[in-house]
Motif scaffolding. Structure first.
Motif, PDB file in Angstrom:
ATOM      1  N   UNK B 662      -3.207 -31.975  10.868  1.00  0.00           N
ATOM      2  CA  UNK B 662      -3.501 -33.355  10.477  1.00  0.00           C
ATOM      3  C   UNK B 662      -2.253 -34.212  10.350  1.00  0.00           C
ATOM      4  N   UNK B 663      -1.203 -33.624   9.779  1.00  0.00           N
ATOM      5  CA  UNK B 663      -0.022 -34.435   9.512  1.00  0.00           C
ATOM      6  C   UNK B 663       0.625 -34.879  10.826  1.00  0.00           C
ATOM      7  N   UNK B 664       0.383 -34.114  11.896  1.00  0.00           N
ATOM      8  CA  UNK B 664       0.970 -34.502  13.179  1.00  0.00           C
ATOM      9  C   UNK B 664       0.175 -35.611  13.860  1.00  0.00           C
ATOM     10  N   UNK B 665      -1.056 -35.824  13.432  1.00  0.00           N
ATOM     11  CA  UNK B 665      -1.830 -36.899  14.043  1.00  0.00           C
ATOM     12  C   UNK B 665      -3.245 -36.488  14.316  1.00  0.00           C
ATOM     13  N   UNK B 670      -1.022 -37.399  20.270  1.00  0.00           N
ATOM     14  CA  UNK B 670      -0.217 -37.805  19.116  1.00  0.00           C
ATOM     15  C   UNK B 670       0.493 -36.614  18.503  1.00  0.00           C
ATOM     16  N   UNK B 674       4.500 -36.223  18.194  1.00  0.00           N
ATOM     17  CA  UNK B 674       5.192 -36.185  16.904  1.00  0.00           C
ATOM     18  C   UNK B 674       5.970 -34.891  16.728  1.00  0.00           C
TER      19      UNK B 674
END
Lengths: 241, 744
Positions: B662-665, B670, B674
Motif C-alpha cells: 500500500x505504501x508504494x501506491x 505506481x 516508487x
C-alpha cells in the motif's frame, strides 16, 4: 516565523509518480463532518517549528524525490499558515524541491495568492457543489471562495489535481456528478479529477478525541458506485476534450 | 590461438591470454528496451519444473533432506551422470549425485560434522568412510591442533562464532566462464606454464605451497574433463554454441560444488557473457527467443537443486538451507556503458516461468546509469516475488572494476582474480557487556578476556565506558585476526578448493573478510549511556546482568546524527583496529556488517543490553536499525544506514528493508515507480546493499499458521532469500517482528 505542524510523514502515498513527504499542518477553519483527520483541527495539536528546521528535515529526503517526488503540505488546512509555508518554500526552492499543497482552497487573501504562485501544483478538494451543503456539512459557507480560488488557479495556469469525496446519501448520484462537472468544465488547468470513497477509518479518532461524530451512521462508500461515478465523470471530461 | 568457436566475435587481448573481461567488453550488446520480448516456459520446461516441485515437496515432507548417499565421499567423479527425469527431457545436464536432491557427504571440513549431520536426519555414515578419515587430517582437526585457550574461550562464549573451522569456508567464485570461452585444454596448458615458471623461482615456503596447489588444481581440472565426457560433452575445446557455453560454464560450477561444500558457492557474473553467445546463435538462426529462455530456465532449475548436507547448528546460523548460488546482474562498465542485456531480463523471467525461489540469489548491481525500463522491471519483480536484492555498483565499481561478482550475500570479488577468506563475524554488542564486566561473559560469568574491574559506579559514565570498550575491542580485534589466520592456513592445507582455484589466475589477491554483528544494539546502548541514564543491575556474584535505562535517547534508524555518528564511529574504529594485525598470506582486511540469520543465535547468546533489549532477544539483521525503533519512516531509516562508510566496510553493509504494498501506491505502475525512487535515493547516498521485501505482515502470520498454502513464499532475510517455510518458528517470529514500513 513559527509554524504549527501536526506531524511529518517522510514517505506518504499520494497519487501520481514519485515519493512525496507530507507535512501535516495543524489547524483548520472548517469542521467537515467527513473529516478523517480531526486530530489536526486545532493549532495546539502538534509541535512548533521554525521554517529552516522544517526545511532541513525535508531536504534530508531529497535523494528520494527524483521521478516526480517532492513535498506536499496538507493538514489541517495549510492555507491558514500560508506565510510560514512560503518561508519554507523559499528555502526548498533553492534546492529545486517540487512543492504542492493539499487544501480545501477555501481561503483567499494576499498571502494565499503569493503561496499559490510559488507552488508546482495544488491538490484541491471540491467538497460539495452548493453553498448550502458546504454550510451544513463543513460548518462554513465557503463555496464562493472555493470557486473563486479555482478561477484564480486557472487564470494563473497553476496545475490542479481535483478531488471529491463521495459520501453515501450526500453526493453519490449521477446528477451530483453532473453538477460538479458543470462547475469545473471550463477550467483548463485541472490535470485529473478523482473521486474518492468516504471511509470510516477516521471514526476511531473522533472517539479518541471525544468529539461528536456527525457521520457516525454513515457507511463506507461502495467502491463499485464510486468507480461507476468516476467512469461517468471521465466520459463527461472526454466529451469536453 | 584461433578456432571456429570464436567465429563472429570481435578479437582483442582475450585471444592472446585469459581475459574474459576483455571478451565481454568487446562483444556484448546492451539492451534498453522493455520486457515484452520475454517468453514463457516451454512444455518441456513445465514438465521438468513440475517434477522439481514434486521433489521439493517430498524433501520438505521428509524433514528437509530427501536422501543422503552415505556410502561414498563427494568428489567430481563419485557418481555416474544423474538426471531429473531423463537426459531427453533436459537441455543443460548435470546433478551433484546420481539423483536430484540426493545429498552427498563431504567430510574434508570435519568428519564429526558429517557423522552428526547424517544422524540428525536418521542416516548412518558408512563405517568404512569414518575409519578412512581416522588416518586423514581434516581442516577441523588442523584448526583445533593450533587453537589457543583464549581462542577456544571466545568461540565458546559467542563473542566470535560461526567461524568456518568445522565446515567449508566458501565464498570463492571460480571464473567458470573461462571454461566456456577457452576450453579446458587451454586452461590446463596455461596452468602448466605457470607451474613451470614458478619452478624456476627460489623454493620458499610460499612458492612450494603454490606449486603444490597448482598440481591439485590441474588434477581436478582433468577430472572435470572426464565428468563432462560421461554426460557426452567434450569440454577440452571452447564452447561453440549458446547451449554449450551455458553447459560448459555449468559443468565448471557443478564440479566445484561436488568437490567443495563451502557455505556459499556463488556462480559469478555470467549473464552478460552468456548473452553474447545467445545473440550470436539467434542472429544466425539456430536459436529462438523461446529456446534461449529454455536454456536459461534449465540452468536456473539446476541451480535450484544444489544441496549440501548440514547440521542443525549450522542451520541456525544460515537458515533455510541456502547455498548462495549468487548471480550478479547488470552493472556498468568503467567507461560508463550499462551492462544490461536481454539475458539480464531472461534471468529475472525465470522467477515467473519457474515460480519465485530463494535460489539462485539474484543480485542486481544497481547504478543510476541502468536503463529506466530495466529498473522498473526489477522493481516489478521485487514486488511480485520478493526474491531479488540490490547492490550499489556505483560504489563498488571504483574499488572492484566492472567484472566483479558477488559472493554469498554482499561480498564483491574481482572475478577470477580475487578470492576471499571468509571470517564470519564477531559480536560487538557482547564486547561492550564484556568490557563492563571486566572481561567476563555476562551470562556464564567465565573470564574470557583480560581480567579487569567490573564497573561499580551507580550510573554508567560514557567516557569511562568508551575507554573500557576501546581496551576490549582492541584485544578482540587482534585475537579475531589471529584466529582467522589459523583457520585459513588449515583450510588451504587440508581442504583447498582445487577446482574453484583452477578457474582463477594463479597469482590471486586475497581478501580476509571480517564481520560484525549487533551494530544497532551497540549503537543504541552507547547512545543510552550518553544521552539517558543507565544504571547497572548486578547479581549476587557482582556480575552486571541487566541495566535500568531511564530517559529518552536517540536511536539508530531515525536519521538522527547523534545516534548515527556513533554507528559510523563503531565501524570505522573496529576496522582500524583489525588493520593492526597481520593476516595470513598477506590478505587484505575487509569488513562487513552482515549477519545472515545468525542475528537470532547471537541475540540468544547475549545478555541484556543498556538499550533496553533483554537477555536472549534477537538482534536486528545486518546493519539494520533495531526492530520497531526506526519510527520516523522508511526514508529516515534508510538514511541512517546510508551513513555507514563503504570504504571501511568493503565486504558489504547489509540492509533488509520491508515495505507494505500500500505504501508504494495503489496501482502496479505506481508501486514499481516508487520502489525505483526509493532504491535510487538510497544508493545515491553511497549506500551499499538493499534487500527489498514488499509484503504485508498478515501474509507472513498466515503463512506461519498455514504453510501448505504458501509453498513458494520467498522472502529476503539478510543478503539472501529463503523459502519462508524453511525457517524455524523463532526465525519466523523474528522476521515478523521487523519493521514493516507502512503509511499513516
Amino acid at each position: 516565523m513559527i509554524g504549527f505542524i501536526h506531524s511529518l510523514e517522510s514517505f506518504a502515498t499520494f497519487e501520481g509518480r514519485g515519493i512525496r513527504t507530507a507535512v501535516f499542518m495543524s489547524g483548520c477553519h472548517l469542521r467537515c463532518a467527513f473529516c478523517h483527520n480531526p486530530d489536526t483541527w486545532t493549532f495546539n495539536a502538534g509541535q512548533e517549528v521554525l521554517p529552516d528546521s522544517l526545511a532541513k528535515r525535508i531536504l534530508r529526503f531529497k535523494p528520494y524525490f527524483s521521478r516526480g517526488g517532492g513535498v506536499t503540505f496538507t493538514g489541517g488546512e495549510p492555507l491558514l499558515q500560508a506565510d510560514f509555508i512560503l518561508e519554507v518554500i523559499q528555502i526548498l526552492k533553492a534546492s529545486n524541491i517540487n512543492v504542492a499543497i493539499d487544501s480545501s482552497i477555501s481561503i483567499l487573501n494576499d498571502s494565499v495568492l503569493t503561496l499559490y504562485n510559488s507552488l508546482d501544483f495544488v491538490i484541491a478538494d471540491l467538497k460539495f457543489n452548493t453553498a448550502e451543503l458546504y454550510k451544513s456539512e463543513c460548518g462554513s459557507d465557503v463555496f464562493k471562495t472555493v470557486i473563486e480560488s479555482l478561477e484564480y488557479l486557472n487564470q494563473s495556469n497553476i496545475p490542479v489535481i481535483l478531488r471529491t469525496v463521495i459520501i453515501p446519501s450526500k453526493n453519490d448520484t449521477i446528477e451530483d456528478i453532473n453538477k460538479y462537472f458543470y462547475l469545473v468544465k471550463y477550467f483548463k488547468n485541472i490535470k485529473t479529477y478523482e473521486l474518492k470513497p468516504f471511509h470510516t477509518m477516521g471514526f476511531t479518532k473522533y472517539a479518541d478525541l471525544g468529539i461528536i461524530n456527525p457521520y457516525a451512521n454513515i457507511q463506507d462508500a461502495n467502491m463499485d458506485i464510486v468507480l461507476m461515478l468516476q467512469d461517468h465523470l471521465n466520459n463527461l471530461i472526454k466529451g469536453v476534450n | 590461438m584461433m578456432n571456429d568457436a570464436w567465429e563472429g566475435f570481435k578479437k582483442g587481448s582475450w585471444n592472446r591470454k585469459i581475459d574474459v573481461r576483455n571478451f565481454i567488453q568487446l562483444n556484448y550488446t546492451n539492451y534498453d528496451g522493455d520486457a515484452d520480448f520475454l517468453q514463457g516456459p516451454t512444455p518441456r520446461t513445465e514438465k521438468v519444473i513440475n517434477e522439481v516441485q514434486n521433489l521439493l515437496k517430498k524433501e520438505s515432507d521428509a524433514g528437509g533432506v530427501l536422501d543422503i548417499d552415505v556410502s561414498r565421499i563427494s568428489s567430481i567423479l563419485s557418481w555416474k551422470p544423474g538426471y531429473i527425469l531423463s537426459k531427453d527431457d533436459e537441455v543443460i545436464y548435470g546433478l551433484q549425485t546420481d539423483m536430484p536432491l540426493k545429498r552427498s557427504v563431504n567430510p574434508f571440513g570435519g568428519i564429526k560434522m558429517s557423522v552428526g549431520a547424517c544422524e540428525e536426519y536418521g542416516y548412518k555414515l558408512d563405517e568404512s568412510l569414518i575409519s578412512a578419515f581416522k588416518y586423514r587430517t581434516t581442516h577441523n582437526d588442523g584448526v583445533f591442533r593450533v587453537y589457543t585457550d583464549e581462542m577456544r574461550k571466545v568461540r565458546k562464549s559467542g563473542v566470535i562464532t560461526g567461524l568456518p573451522d568445522a565446515y567449508g569456508r566458501g565464498r570463492i567464485i571460480g571464473d567458470y566462464r573461462r571454461l566456456a570461452l577457452y576450453g579446458m585444454n587451454y586452461l590446463i596448458e596455461q596452468k602448466n606454464l605457470d607451474k613451470a615458471s614458478l619452478g624456476k623461482k627460489a623454493m620458499t615456503e610460499n612458492n612450494i605451497r603454490l606449486c603444490e596447489e597448482l598440481f591439485k588444481q590441474i588434477q581436478f581440472m582433468e577430472e572435470l574433463i572426464e565428468m563432462a565426457a560421461q554426460y557426452g560433452d567434450d569440454i577440452t575445446r571452447p564452447a561453440r554454441t549458446a547451449r554449450e557455453a551455458i553447459q560448459w560454464l555449468y559443468y565448471g560450477y557443478l564440479g566445484a560444488v561436488k568437490e567443495q561444500n563451502g557455505a556459499a558457492n556463488s556462480v559469478g557474473r555470467i549473464s552478460t557473457f552468456i548473452d553474447i553467445y545467445i545473440k550470436r546463435d539467434i542472429d544466425i538462426g539456430i536459436l529462438t527467443e523461446t529456446t534461449a529462455q529454455e536454456l536459461i530456465d534449465d540452468l536456473v532449475i539446476k541451480f535450484r537443486l544444489v544441496r549440501h548436507l548440514r547440521t542443525s547448528a549450522y542451520n541456525d546460523l544460515f537458515a533455510g538451507d541456502p547455498v548462495w548460488v549468487t548471480m550478479s546482474e547488470a552493472g556498468v562498465t568503467i567507461d560508463g556503458r550499462h551492462m544490461v542485456t536481454k539475458t539480464s531480463y531472461r534471468v529475472l523471467q525465470t522467477l515467473y516461468n519457474l515460480n519465485p525461489s530463494a535460489e539462485p540469489n539474484i543480485t542486481i548491481l544497481w547504478s543510476e546509469k541502468l536503463p529506466e525500463k530495466y529498473k522498473l522491471f526489477c522493481a516489478q519483480v521485487s514486488i511480485d516475488t520478493d526474491s531479488i536484492q540490490y547492490e550499489n555498483d556505483d560504489v563498488m565499481r571504483s574499488e572492484y572494476g566492472d567484472d566483479y561478482s558477488i559472493a554469498c550475500c554482499v561480498s564483491a570479488l574481482k572475478t577470477g582474480k580475487q578470492t576471499q577468506y571468509f571470517g564470519a563475524r564477531c559480536n560487538l554488542a557482547k564486547v561492550l557487556l564484556m568490557a563492563l564486566n571486566g572481561g567476563r561473559d555476562e551470562i556464564s560469568g567465565v573470564l574470557v578476556g583480560p581480567e579487569g574491574k567490573i564497573f561499580d559506579a551507580e550510573k554508567l559514565d560514557y567516557n569511562e565506558v568508551l575507554t573500557q570498550y576501546d581496551k576490549y575491542s582492541s584485544w578482540l580485534a587482534n585475537l579475531y585476526v589471529n584466529t582467522l589466520n589459523v583457520i585459513h592456513f588449515m583450510h588451504d592445507k587440508y581442504a583447498y578448493e582445487r577446482l574453484m582455484m583452477g578457474f582463477h589466475d594463479t597469482i590471486v589477491e586475497r581478501l580476509m573478510a571480517f564481520g560484525i554483528c549487533g551494530l544497532s544494539v551497540l549503537v543504541d546502548s552507547l547512545s543510552a549511556i550518553k544521552y539517558a541514564s543507565v544504571t547497572p543491575v548486578k547479581d549476587s556474584n557482582g556480575l552486571i546482568i541487566d541495566y535500568i535505562t531511564e530517559g529518552e535517547f536517540p536511536k539508530y534508524g531515525n536519521d538522527d546524527d547523534r545516534a548515527d555518528d556513533i554507528a559510523r564511529w563503531i565501524v570505522e574504529d573496529f576496522y582500524l583496529k583489525l588493520l593492526k594485525t597481520k593476516t595470513y598470506r598477506n590478505a587484505k582486511h575487509t569488513l562487513s556488517v552482515l549477519t545472515i540469520t545468525s542475528n537470532v543465535v547471537y541475540g540468544k547468546k547475549t545478555g541484556s543490553t543498556p538499550d533496553g533489549r533483554k537477555l536472549g532477544e534477537p538482534f536486528a539483521p545486518g546493519a539494520n536499525p533495531m526492530h520497531q525503533r526506526d519510527t520516523c519512516g522508511a526514508m529516515a531509516s534508510l538514511n541512517s544506514v546510508a551513513k555507514l562508510r563503504f570504504d571501511c566496510c568493503r565486504d558489504g553493509i547489509s540492509n533488509t528493508f520491508t515495505v507494505t504494498p500500500d505504501v508504494l501506491g495503489s496501482s502496479a505502475n505506481e508501486r514499481a515507480d516508487r520502489l525505483v525512487s526509493l532504491i535510487d535515493g538510497y544508493f545515491s547516498q553511497e549506500a551499499h546493499h538493499l534487500n527489498v521485501n514488499v509484503l504485508n505482515k498478515d501474509k507472513l502470520i498466515d503463512a506461519m499458521e498455514h504453510p501448505e498454502n504458501y509453498p513458494n513464499l520467498t522472502i529476503r532475510v539478510s543478503g539472501y532469500a529463503v523459502n519462508f517455510n524453511k525457517l524455524n518458528k523463532k526465525q519466523q517470529k523474528e522476521v515478523i517482528n521487523r519493521t514493516f514500513h507502512s503509511s499513516l
